[in-house]
Design a protein around this motif. Structure first.
Motif, PDB file in Angstrom:
ATOM      1  N   CYS A 286       0.857  -1.186   0.000  1.00 34.93           N
ATOM      2  CA  CYS A 286       0.000   0.000   0.000  1.00 34.93           C
ATOM      3  C   CYS A 286       0.889   1.230   0.000  1.00 34.93           C
ATOM      4  CB  CYS A 286      -0.930   0.021   1.213  1.00 34.93           C
ATOM      5  SG  CYS A 286      -0.067   0.127   2.813  1.00 34.93           S
ATOM      6  N   ASP A 287       0.361   2.347  -0.489  1.00 37.39           N
ATOM      7  CA  ASP A 287       1.061   3.627  -0.410  1.00 37.39           C
ATOM      8  C   ASP A 287       0.058   4.750  -0.525  1.00 37.39           C
ATOM      9  OD1 ASP A 287       0.496   4.081  -3.142  1.00 37.39           O
ATOM     10  OD2 ASP A 287       2.457   3.392  -3.808  1.00 37.39           O
ATOM     11  N   ALA A 288       0.542   5.987  -0.501  1.00 35.10           N
ATOM     12  CA  ALA A 288      -0.341   7.152  -0.496  1.00 35.10           C
ATOM     13  C   ALA A 288      -0.896   7.488  -1.869  1.00 35.10           C
ATOM     14  CB  ALA A 288       0.401   8.367   0.074  1.00 35.10           C
ATOM     15  N   ASN A 289      -0.377   6.827  -2.915  1.00 31.82           N
ATOM     16  CA  ASN A 289      -0.872   7.072  -4.270  1.00 31.82           C
ATOM     17  C   ASN A 289      -1.709   5.927  -4.803  1.00 31.82           C
ATOM     18  OD1 ASN A 289       0.227   9.696  -5.612  1.00 31.82           O
ATOM     19  ND2 ASN A 289       1.873   8.965  -4.303  1.00 31.82           N
ATOM     20  N   PHE A 290      -2.049   4.982  -3.929  1.00 31.32           N
ATOM     21  CA  PHE A 290      -2.957   3.885  -4.258  1.00 31.32           C
ATOM     22  C   PHE A 290      -2.452   3.028  -5.415  1.00 31.32           C
ATOM     23  CE2 PHE A 290      -5.390   7.252  -2.256  1.00 31.32           C
ATOM     24  CZ  PHE A 290      -6.039   6.566  -1.236  1.00 31.32           C
ATOM     25  N   VAL A 291      -1.140   2.843  -5.499  1.00 29.07           N
ATOM     26  CA  VAL A 291      -0.569   1.960  -6.515  1.00 29.07           C
ATOM     27  C   VAL A 291      -1.028   0.534  -6.235  1.00 29.07           C
ATOM     28  CG1 VAL A 291       1.574   0.986  -7.426  1.00 29.07           C
ATOM     29  CG2 VAL A 291       1.428   3.430  -6.919  1.00 29.07           C
ATOM     30  N   GLY A 292      -1.577  -0.118  -7.231  1.00 23.63           N
ATOM     31  CA  GLY A 292      -2.069  -1.483  -7.076  1.00 23.63           C
ATOM     32  C   GLY A 292      -3.440  -1.586  -6.450  1.00 23.63           C
ATOM     33  N   ALA A 293      -4.060  -0.454  -6.125  1.00 26.55           N
ATOM     34  CA  ALA A 293      -5.379  -0.482  -5.504  1.00 26.55           C
ATOM     35  C   ALA A 293      -6.459  -0.761  -6.550  1.00 26.55           C
ATOM     36  CB  ALA A 293      -5.661   0.843  -4.807  1.00 26.55           C
ATOM     37  N   PHE A 294      -7.593  -1.253  -6.101  1.00 28.79           N
ATOM     38  CA  PHE A 294      -8.732  -1.460  -6.985  1.00 28.79           C
ATOM     39  C   PHE A 294      -9.547  -0.176  -7.129  1.00 28.79           C
ATOM     40  CE2 PHE A 294      -7.734  -5.664  -5.360  1.00 28.79           C
ATOM     41  CZ  PHE A 294      -7.752  -6.438  -6.509  1.00 28.79           C
ATOM     42  N   THR A 295      -9.559   0.639  -6.075  1.00 25.84           N
ATOM     43  CA  THR A 295     -10.344   1.877  -6.080  1.00 25.84           C
ATOM     44  C   THR A 295      -9.462   3.023  -5.618  1.00 25.84           C
ATOM     45  OG1 THR A 295     -12.304   0.588  -5.484  1.00 25.84           O
ATOM     46  CG2 THR A 295     -12.445   3.001  -5.278  1.00 25.84           C
ATOM     47  N   TRP A 296      -9.123   3.914  -6.536  1.00 30.64           N
ATOM     48  CA  TRP A 296      -8.269   5.042  -6.162  1.00 30.64           C
ATOM     49  C   TRP A 296      -9.004   5.922  -5.165  1.00 30.64           C
ATOM     50  CZ3 TRP A 296      -7.429  10.066  -5.389  1.00 30.64           C
ATOM     51  CH2 TRP A 296      -6.101  10.513  -5.367  1.00 30.64           C
ATOM     52  N   GLY A 297      -8.317   6.284  -4.075  1.00 28.70           N
ATOM     53  CA  GLY A 297      -8.878   7.183  -3.087  1.00 28.70           C
ATOM     54  C   GLY A 297      -9.624   6.510  -1.958  1.00 28.70           C
ATOM     55  N   LYS A 298      -9.844   5.194  -2.037  1.00 21.48           N
ATOM     56  CA  LYS A 298     -10.526   4.485  -0.958  1.00 21.48           C
ATOM     57  C   LYS A 298      -9.555   4.287   0.197  1.00 21.48           C
ATOM     58  CE  LYS A 298     -13.317   0.352  -0.078  1.00 21.48           C
ATOM     59  NZ  LYS A 298     -13.833  -0.906  -0.682  1.00 21.48           N
ATOM     60  N   LYS A 299      -9.914   4.784   1.378  1.00 23.74           N
ATOM     61  CA  LYS A 299      -8.983   4.807   2.504  1.00 23.74           C
ATOM     62  C   LYS A 299      -8.405   3.430   2.800  1.00 23.74           C
ATOM     63  CE  LYS A 299      -8.422   6.180   7.336  1.00 23.74           C
ATOM     64  NZ  LYS A 299      -9.065   6.758   8.545  1.00 23.74           N
ATOM     65  N   GLU A 300      -9.228   2.400   2.753  1.00 25.32           N
ATOM     66  CA  GLU A 300      -8.779   1.052   3.106  1.00 25.32           C
ATOM     67  C   GLU A 300      -7.744   0.500   2.131  1.00 25.32           C
ATOM     68  OE1 GLU A 300     -12.514   2.089   4.922  1.00 25.32           O
ATOM     69  OE2 GLU A 300     -11.914   2.018   2.804  1.00 25.32           O
ATOM     70  N   GLU A 301      -7.600   1.113   0.958  1.00 22.54           N
ATOM     71  CA  GLU A 301      -6.677   0.591  -0.059  1.00 22.54           C
ATOM     72  C   GLU A 301      -5.409   1.439  -0.185  1.00 22.54           C
ATOM     73  OE1 GLU A 301      -8.555  -0.385  -3.741  1.00 22.54           O
ATOM     74  OE2 GLU A 301     -10.352  -1.187  -2.765  1.00 22.54           O
ATOM     75  N   GLY A 302      -5.249   2.444   0.668  1.00 20.16           N
ATOM     76  CA  GLY A 302      -4.045   3.263   0.676  1.00 20.16           C
ATOM     77  C   GLY A 302      -3.438   3.283   2.060  1.00 20.16           C
ATOM     78  N   CYS A 303      -2.358   4.014   2.220  1.00 27.31           N
ATOM     79  CA  CYS A 303      -1.745   4.146   3.545  1.00 27.31           C
ATOM     80  C   CYS A 303      -0.753   5.304   3.527  1.00 27.31           C
ATOM     81  CB  CYS A 303      -1.053   2.853   3.983  1.00 27.31           C
ATOM     82  SG  CYS A 303       0.312   2.315   2.918  1.00 27.31           S
ATOM     83  N   GLN A 304      -0.267   5.661   4.702  1.00 26.55           N
ATOM     84  CA  GLN A 304       0.736   6.707   4.808  1.00 26.55           C
ATOM     85  C   GLN A 304       2.027   6.239   4.133  1.00 26.55           C
ATOM     86  OE1 GLN A 304      -1.011   5.368   7.290  1.00 26.55           O
ATOM     87  NE2 GLN A 304      -1.981   6.953   8.514  1.00 26.55           N
ATOM     88  N   GLU A 305       2.844   7.213   3.746  1.00 25.38           N
ATOM     89  CA  GLU A 305       4.080   6.894   3.014  1.00 25.38           C
ATOM     90  C   GLU A 305       5.150   7.921   3.391  1.00 25.38           C
ATOM     91  OE1 GLU A 305       5.539   6.925  -1.677  1.00 25.38           O
ATOM     92  OE2 GLU A 305       3.425   6.624  -1.191  1.00 25.38           O
ATOM     93  N   ILE A 306       6.359   7.434   3.625  1.00 27.82           N
ATOM     94  CA  ILE A 306       7.485   8.315   3.916  1.00 27.82           C
ATOM     95  C   ILE A 306       8.582   8.005   2.913  1.00 27.82           C
ATOM     96  CG2 ILE A 306       9.218   8.987   5.613  1.00 27.82           C
ATOM     97  CD1 ILE A 306       7.242   8.137   7.797  1.00 27.82           C
TER      98      ILE A 306
END
Length: 453
Positions: free
Chosen positions: A227-247
């Motif tokens: 997971c990352d803050a740009n939703f790479v590999g996510a099914f739904t861009w912008g869905k909180k459960e499919e992203g995460c914080q990134e440093i």
């Protein structure tokens, strides 16, 4: 008669069986095994061959009656195979000797080996891509030779289009978020060396952290729990459960680099109490708070923390044709994340990429989903010279750094990398066009260490 098999001619045959259990009716464990030609004529091979021959005969009959619909069947079969996890085409021919048919580059379900981390312990390198193929898969790390561990684990190389994760445990072909390394970095510094020689405009050599160990609910398209803050590999861009914080400690090439914080931001109006930060919608701050040099999108500029000539081939500060060291500091104050500082070092010279205590002239926000907007000017904060994350974002990253993050290393490219290395609206960024040219390249990292500040 032609059956489905994989074979080897006039020498001991190496047969790969994909997945645990049985592959195409052949009951083996999934490990690589070696057999002689004589062995291949014995049971269970003969029984498997007879069973497969009967299956193929039935399939051939059915397919012959549906030849006009082959354009529907073929995509369906490919999709089923991909979802089942098969990564190889196995073809057996009945002849006096079994003969290998040539294959293109194929994935391998294998662990890559261990890397040394000073101040911690040796960690496994886990590749992205075991579970997926096709245009959406970031699976270069699974190909033989695309990741090499050198100098007894002190250094490793990764090939273009590869991504690897630090892990405590590695099971070939399987992903488990609890296997990923989970570093509590608050009050620590993380350092490593990088050699990105030859990476042109449009290439991106990256080292960053995300909370993959905590991401137990979302597998992503590749099934790796990335997971990352740009939703790479996510099914739904912008869905909180499919992203995460990134440093991001390093995203860069020979000419540009960024170091970036990406926090979760709740929707809010700007007030004196929150520093006049207005968040238009609840979202991971995918543009992030950046330092470094280069880029600009959405009518703005990327960070301008230093000048082009300070980070480039032949530079008197950081010569990007040679190895350099990166050190990321996660300062703590009163139990909270207080300051993010990233320095580059080479030959006794230092160059600061980001210091979250800097004023607004050196830090950058760009894009459509800003927590801070450069254009708000004096309304940005109660103090017009201050520019950066305030308490809500720093508290969010405090929770992440205390619970733990996973180190990630990747190498990719894009024709739209101008957000990182392009000229921006001020024309000061280093790359006028994305020349790419990194398809057949390797980059290297090494001397990884975790230390108290």
């Amino acid at each position: 008669e032609t059956l489905w098999l994989k074979v080897c001619a006039h020498r001991p045959a190496v047969v790969h069986f994909v997945g645990p259990g049985c592959c195409l009716g052949m009951p083996f464990s999934g490990d690589e095994q070696q057999f002689s030609d004589a062995d291949l004529l014995q049971e269970p091979f003969r029984q498997a061959a007879r069973t497969l021959r009967d299956r193929v005969s039935k399939v051939t009959f059915l397919v012959s009656g549906l030849v006009l619909f082959v354009f529907v069947l073929v995509p369906g079969i490919l999709l089923i195979c991909a979802r089942a996890g098969f990564s190889r085409t196995l073809v057996f021919t009945r002849s006096q000797d079994l003969t290998v048919l040539a294959e293109d580059k194929t994935k391998e379900f294998r662990c890559l080996g261990k890397v040394k981390v000073a101040g911690y312990h040796d960690v496994e390198l886990i590749p992205e891509g075991w579970k997926m193929s096709g245009p959406d898969a970031d699976d270069g790390a699974t190909f033989p030779g695309h990741v090499k561990i050198l100098d007894g684990g002190n250094r490793f190389t990764i090939h273009h289009k590869s991504r690897v994760y630090f892990g405590e445990k590695c099971t070939p072909g399987e992903y488990n978020p609890l296997d990923y390394t989970n570093l509590q970095l608050l009050g620590k510094k993380f350092r490593f060396t990088a050699n990105i020689k030859g990476t042109q405009c449009g290439c991106n050599a990256a080292m960053y952290f995300t909370p993959m160990h905590q991401n137990t609910g979302f597998k992503n398209r590749a099934g790796s729990y990335y997971c990352d803050a740009n939703f790479v590999g996510a099914f739904t861009w912008g869905k909180k459960e499919e992203g995460c914080q990134e440093i991001d400690v390093l995203e860069g090439n020979q000419y540009a680099m960024h170091s970036t914080l990406h926090a979760w931001g709740e929707k809010q109006e700007g007030t004196p109490e929150n520093g006049y930060i207005q968040v238009w919608k609840s979202i991971y701050d995918h543009d992030g708070l950046s330092g470094g040099n280069g880029g600009g999108m959405g009518g703005g500029n990327g960070p301008r923390s230093f000048k082009n000539e300070q980070f480039c081939p032949g530079s008197a500060t950081i010569d990007t044709t040679k190895e350099f060291e990166m050190v990321a500091y996660f300062f703590e104050k009163g139990g909270k994340f207080d300051r993010f500082l990233v320095e580059m070092r080479q030959g006794g010279r230092n160059l600061t990429a980001i210091d979250s205590w800097w004023d607004r002239e050196k830090l950058a926000k760009h894009g459509n989903f800003n927590l801070n907007d450069h254009n708000t000017g004096p309304r940005l904060h109660a103090n017009p010279y201050k520019y950066g994350y305030e308490a809500p974002q720093m508290d969010d990253l405090t929770r992440v750094l205390k619970s733990g993050v996973t180190p990630i290393f990747s190498f990719w490219s894009s024709k739209t990398m101008d957000w990182m290395d392009g000229p921006g609206t001020d024309g000061l960024g280093p790359c006028k066009e994305e020349t790419l040219g990194c398809d057949n390249m390797d980059i290297s990292f090494g001397d990884v260490a975790i230390e108290d500040i």
